[in-house]
Write a protein that holds these residues in place. Sequence first.
Motif, short mmCIF file in Angstrom:
data_model
loop_
_atom_site.label_atom_id
_atom_site.label_comp_id
_atom_site.label_asym_id
_atom_site.label_seq_id
_atom_site.Cartn_x
_atom_site.Cartn_y
_atom_site.Cartn_z
N ASN A 202 0.82 -1.20 0.00
CA ASN A 202 0.00 0.00 0.00
C ASN A 202 0.86 1.26 0.00
O ASN A 202 1.79 1.38 0.80
N VAL A 203 0.51 2.20 -0.86
CA VAL A 203 1.14 3.52 -0.89
C VAL A 203 0.27 4.44 -0.04
O VAL A 203 -0.89 4.68 -0.37
N GLU A 204 0.83 4.96 1.05
CA GLU A 204 0.07 5.88 1.90
C GLU A 204 -0.01 7.26 1.26
O GLU A 204 -1.04 7.90 1.27
N TYR A 205 1.11 7.74 0.72
CA TYR A 205 1.13 8.97 -0.05
C TYR A 205 2.41 9.01 -0.86
O TYR A 205 3.33 8.23 -0.64
N MET A 206 2.45 9.95 -1.80
CA MET A 206 3.63 10.12 -2.64
C MET A 206 3.64 11.54 -3.18
O MET A 206 2.61 12.21 -3.22
N TYR A 207 4.82 11.99 -3.55
CA TYR A 207 4.95 13.29 -4.20
C TYR A 207 6.24 13.30 -5.02
O TYR A 207 7.12 12.47 -4.83
N ALA A 208 6.34 14.25 -5.92
CA ALA A 208 7.47 14.30 -6.84
C ALA A 208 8.64 15.06 -6.24
O ALA A 208 8.47 15.98 -5.45
N PHE A 209 9.80 14.66 -6.65
CA PHE A 209 11.06 15.32 -6.32
C PHE A 209 11.58 15.84 -7.66
O PHE A 209 11.80 15.06 -8.58
N VAL A 210 11.77 17.14 -7.77
CA VAL A 210 12.16 17.72 -9.04
C VAL A 210 13.67 17.92 -9.09
O VAL A 210 14.26 18.46 -8.16
N SER B 157 16.35 11.79 -18.22
CA SER B 157 15.53 10.64 -18.58
C SER B 157 14.71 10.07 -17.43
O SER B 157 13.83 9.26 -17.68
N ASN B 158 14.97 10.48 -16.21
CA ASN B 158 14.24 9.91 -15.07
C ASN B 158 13.68 11.00 -14.17
O ASN B 158 14.22 12.10 -14.07
N ALA B 159 12.58 10.64 -13.51
CA ALA B 159 11.99 11.48 -12.47
C ALA B 159 12.21 10.75 -11.15
O ALA B 159 12.56 9.57 -11.13
N VAL B 160 12.01 11.45 -10.06
CA VAL B 160 12.12 10.84 -8.74
C VAL B 160 10.80 11.06 -8.01
O VAL B 160 10.29 12.18 -7.98
#
Length: 143
Positions: free
Chosen positions: A96-104, A109-112
Amino acid sequence: MRVEQISVFLENKAGRLFEVTRILAESGINIRALSLADTSDFGILRLIVNDNERAKEVLRQQGFTVGKTEVVAVEVTDQPGGLHRILEILFKANVNVEYMYAFVHQSGSNAVIIFRFDNLDEALKILAENNVTVIEGKKLYSM
């Protein structure tokens, strides 16, 4: 490979977020990623910063309630379906993913993506078994 995230509890009123960013800026602390969730009465500001201990110290000195949480930073292919692939792996393993957010950051070629899981150890095991790149905290804080 866990990453420390700090959480700051904020009254939901004008100027509180400004105060946090002012304190961090004056202390030379760089915000690497953030997420803000709110209710009618309070908010939770989640931060990845370049100096967790100093950030916690200066914010507490100014009367803020600060906690820490372990999260995971995952490298995701920056193309359609990149995030879906990671979520599919987790779904099939019943993580289960409780929450997530992007790291810029500027990589190309990749996101975090920063993830908070209900079972961190299981999530790390599943990600490793599926050759998903997990970024260590030291590297993430300096990106």
